[in-house]
Write a protein that holds these residues in place. Structure first.
Motif, PDB file in Angstrom:
ATOM      1  N   ASN A 138     100.073 -39.289 -71.927  1.00  0.00           N
ATOM      2  CA  ASN A 138      99.961 -39.851 -73.168  1.00  0.00           C
ATOM      3  C   ASN A 138     101.280 -41.031 -72.988  1.00  0.00           C
ATOM      4  O   ASN A 138     102.289 -40.790 -72.313  1.00  0.00           O
ATOM      5  CB  ASN A 138     100.090 -38.869 -74.081  1.00  0.00           C
ATOM      6  CG  ASN A 138      99.012 -37.840 -74.204  1.00  0.00           C
ATOM      7  OD1 ASN A 138      97.862 -38.264 -74.008  1.00  0.00           O
ATOM      8  ND2 ASN A 138      99.503 -36.665 -74.164  1.00  0.00           N
ATOM      9  N   GLU A 185     103.140 -41.542 -76.017  1.00  0.00           N
ATOM     10  CA  GLU A 185     104.313 -41.401 -76.812  1.00  0.00           C
ATOM     11  C   GLU A 185     105.577 -40.884 -76.220  1.00  0.00           C
ATOM     12  O   GLU A 185     106.686 -41.284 -76.458  1.00  0.00           O
ATOM     13  CB  GLU A 185     103.872 -40.230 -77.828  1.00  0.00           C
ATOM     14  CG  GLU A 185     102.647 -40.808 -78.954  1.00  0.00           C
ATOM     15  CD  GLU A 185     101.299 -40.754 -78.460  1.00  0.00           C
ATOM     16  OE1 GLU A 185     100.437 -41.211 -79.069  1.00  0.00           O
ATOM     17  OE2 GLU A 185     101.273 -40.154 -77.363  1.00  0.00           O
ATOM     18  N   VAL A 223     107.230 -44.072 -74.922  1.00  0.00           N
ATOM     19  CA  VAL A 223     107.794 -44.859 -75.714  1.00  0.00           C
ATOM     20  C   VAL A 223     108.873 -44.538 -76.420  1.00  0.00           C
ATOM     21  O   VAL A 223     109.967 -45.469 -76.550  1.00  0.00           O
ATOM     22  CB  VAL A 223     106.588 -45.033 -76.837  1.00  0.00           C
ATOM     23  CG1 VAL A 223     107.133 -45.935 -78.069  1.00  0.00           C
ATOM     24  CG2 VAL A 223     105.320 -45.825 -76.579  1.00  0.00           C
ATOM     25  N   GLU A 224     109.295 -43.325 -76.470  1.00  0.00           N
ATOM     26  CA  GLU A 224     110.477 -42.629 -76.850  1.00  0.00           C
ATOM     27  C   GLU A 224     111.471 -43.023 -75.944  1.00  0.00           C
ATOM     28  O   GLU A 224     113.001 -43.075 -76.160  1.00  0.00           O
ATOM     29  CB  GLU A 224     110.385 -41.177 -77.219  1.00  0.00           C
ATOM     30  CG  GLU A 224     111.614 -40.569 -78.001  1.00  0.00           C
ATOM     31  CD  GLU A 224     111.462 -39.134 -78.025  1.00  0.00           C
ATOM     32  OE1 GLU A 224     110.384 -38.559 -77.539  1.00  0.00           O
ATOM     33  OE2 GLU A 224     112.210 -38.495 -78.853  1.00  0.00           O
TER      34      GLU A 224
END
Length: 609
Positions: A482, A484, A487-488
């Protein structure tokens, strides 16, 4: 990797229906592929890969034969379609007037045929399922006769458009054709097979994701790379050493090892021929068994040496003892071959993979398809010496790990009084401790050429401990199913957060704050994690996020487009960055800087009125 099928290896069979079947080919066994039939495994041994075979039943025999399908027969339909695609104006044949068409040219040329008036009903097939089953049982071919009979019995076969006819033929071929193609069980085929069965076990890693990981991590064979001792003297810098965190069951390690030339064991032809000769020589002959001669003396009597006299050869069987004595003197026994030298595991210095895992043993189950077992490795396999493993506890807190503690040292006098089993256990413990200590010290010393991560753990916690172990210019590659978490991670290493981190360092002037926030020092596991800076953003530059996905296409006459029923699932994303060595201390800009010469402006005096 071998180019032909060898016994006791894994192969992949692609059936006409498109299903992959992974199996181990064992000599003198039968291979069943369901409704398509059964054949002997010996008929595949020694044949090259990537061939298509047909299963042919022999009359009056339960064993089936295999026929190699030539390339011209495999692509017969495509070649026939290409030859038949001739423009109507180049032929003298008129267009069919009885059928209706959507688009017809001015000269009567058929541009596109319509099937809107075609009634696609099962009743238009005159053959019943019982008759089709009887044809399958009566036929001994590969199924082409059944397909031809089904198409001949269809009443509306002439009304089908080229696309509809090609799709109908393809559907019947997948159902009745008794063919299969043999592929080697390499990383790409294994990933495709596991992706259809248990995609969650490999974090839905696809072939294109593995290619991106190998490219961005700069994975290559570095057997002859030079190494430089580290400043502490316990480790090394460079040498083609990669740090890996793998939670895909060993699929990622297999992909990296394949690129580094470590995945497939090498077996010379001399060794293979020597094993065959030993097997032939070890078999006693039928004459020796009938005469009651022991097996160890059978070959000596039946095959005498060149120096044996004729009287010895023609000696009657009443005196077997003298014959044995004479023959044994003329043919002395071969000298015993010395035992092979012990190869310590995890002893390679260059071209290595260091796996960090969280369990007592690394989860490398998929490496069994490449003749490697992590619990009992083969000394002849390249991964025996080039694959190093250690736990997170051994890397972060080595003093708390029982395997890192040195066992009790016993004197030679005490060892001589012990039993052989206890003495062997003692030396095994010593060797295991030396191996663990060597791997832990090399890993903690750092100097790796790259970091590859495919884990379900939070990426920031993994990079916080592993990035300081890389050398300058090393690449960091993190895979996640994924987007997410990545991105963090990009935000943690962004330019804005790095600027804030450096500004805070310049503000803190006390010695304690400088030691705790030194840009060249990695945050220790015991130190409190700053929520604003969970990682040191000055250690990585140019973070990027990307993905790639290969789409399968349907290629039929007039209908070439991506498949509408392709597999879904996670997209799979990749985070990449470059390890840098930030300068120590405070950075200040000095000197004069001029953007350019100043323009001289002349002010003209005002004219009086």
């Amino acid at each position: 990797m071998h180019s032909y099928i060898r016994p006791n290896t894994y192969i992949v069979l692609r059936l006409p229906s498109g299903i992959l079947k992974l199996l181990e080919i064992l000599p003198n066994t039968n291979i069943s592929i369901g409704k398509f039939g059964t054949f002997q495994a010996n008929s595949l041994l020694g044949r090259p890969y990537y061939l298509t075979f047909e299963i042919l039943d022999k009359e009056g025999d339960s064993n089936s034969e295999l026929r190699v399908v030539p390339a011209a027969e495999l692509h017969e339909s495509s070649l026939t379609t290409a030859e038949d695609d001739t423009p109507a104006e180049s032929t003298d044949e008129p267009a069919d007037g009885g059928a209706e068409f959507d688009i017809v040219g001015d000269n009567g040329e058929i541009i596109m045929q319509s099937n809107r008036l075609t009634i696609d009903d099962p009743s238009r097939q005159t053959l019943t399922m019982e008759e089709i089953e009887e044809l399958k049982k009566a036929g001994t071919g590969s199924g082409k006769e059944v397909i031809a009979r089904i198409m001949k019995s269809h009443q509306a076969i002439d009304e089908k458009t080229p696309f509809s006819l090609a799709k109908y033929t393809l559907r019947k071929s997948r159902k009745y054709l008794r063919r299969f193609t043999v592929f080697p069980a390499d990383v790409n085929m294994l990933s495709e097979y596991v992706l259809d069965k248990e995609a969650h076990r490999i974090m839905e890693l696809r072939e294109e994701n593995l290619g991106l990981i190998n490219s961005w991590a700069n994975i290559h064979c570095a057997e002859s790379s030079s190494i430089v001792p580290s400043s502490c003297g316990k480790g090394m810098i460079g040498g083609g050493r990669w740090l890996v965190v793998d939670d895909t069951g060993g699929l990622l390690v297999a992909s990296l090892a394949e690129r580094m030339g470590l995945l497939y064991p090498e077996e010379s032809e001399d060794e293979a021929s020597g094993k065959e000769e030993e097997a032939i020589e070890s078999k006693p002959t039928e004459e020796s068994k009938s005469n009651g001669i022991p097996e160890e003396d059978a070959m000596v009597i039946d095959t005498p040496a060149e120096g044996t006299s004729e009287t010895t050869k023609q000696e009657p069987p009443e005196a077997p003892k003298e014959a044995n004595t004479t023959t044994s003197e003329s043919n002395p026994s071969k000298p015993r071959t010395p035992r092979a030298a012990h190869i310590p595991p995890m002893s390679a210095q260059t071209n290595t993979l260091t796996i960090v895992h969280s369990n007592a043993q690394p989860n490398l189950g998929y490496l069994k398809y490449f003749s490697y077992d992590a619990t009992a490795s083969n000394p002849k396999h390249p991964l025996h010496t080039h694959l190093k493993t250690l736990t997170w506890l051994q890397m972060l807190y080595p003093e708390d790990d029982p395997g890192y503690q040195e066992p009790e040292t016993l004197s030679d006098d005490l060892l001589s009084t012990m039993k052989s089993s206890k003495r062997g256990t003692y030396f095994r413990k010593r060797r295991r401790w030396e191996r663990v200590k060597r791997v832990v010290q090399e890993t903690r010393a750092g100097g790796f050429d790259g970091l590859v991560v495919a884990s379900v753990m939070e990426p920031a916690t993994v990079l916080r401990a592993c990035v300081p172990l890389l050398k300058g210019g090393a690449t960091v590659t993190v895979y996640s199913a994924n987007v997410e978490p990545l991105v963090e991670l990009c935000d943690y290493y962004s330019k804005e957060r790095r600027t804030a981190f450096v500004s805070r360092q310049n503000i803190d002037t006390t010695e304690q704050s400088q030691d705790a926030n030194d840009s060249t020092k990695a945050l220790g596991p015991d130190e409190a994690i700053d929520p604003d800076f969970p990682v040191n953003p000055t250690l990585l530059l140019a973070p990027s996020l990307q993905t790639a996905r290969a789409r399968q296409y349907q290629v039929l006459p007039g209908r070439t487009h991506p498949l509408m029923t392709s597999r879904g699932g996670a997209e799979g994303f990749l985070f990449t960055a470059t390890r840098v060595l930030p300068v120590a201390g405070r950075v200040e800009a000095r000197g004069t800087f001029r953007a350019g010469k100043k323009r001289k402006i002349q002010v003209e005096p005002e004219k009086g009125g």
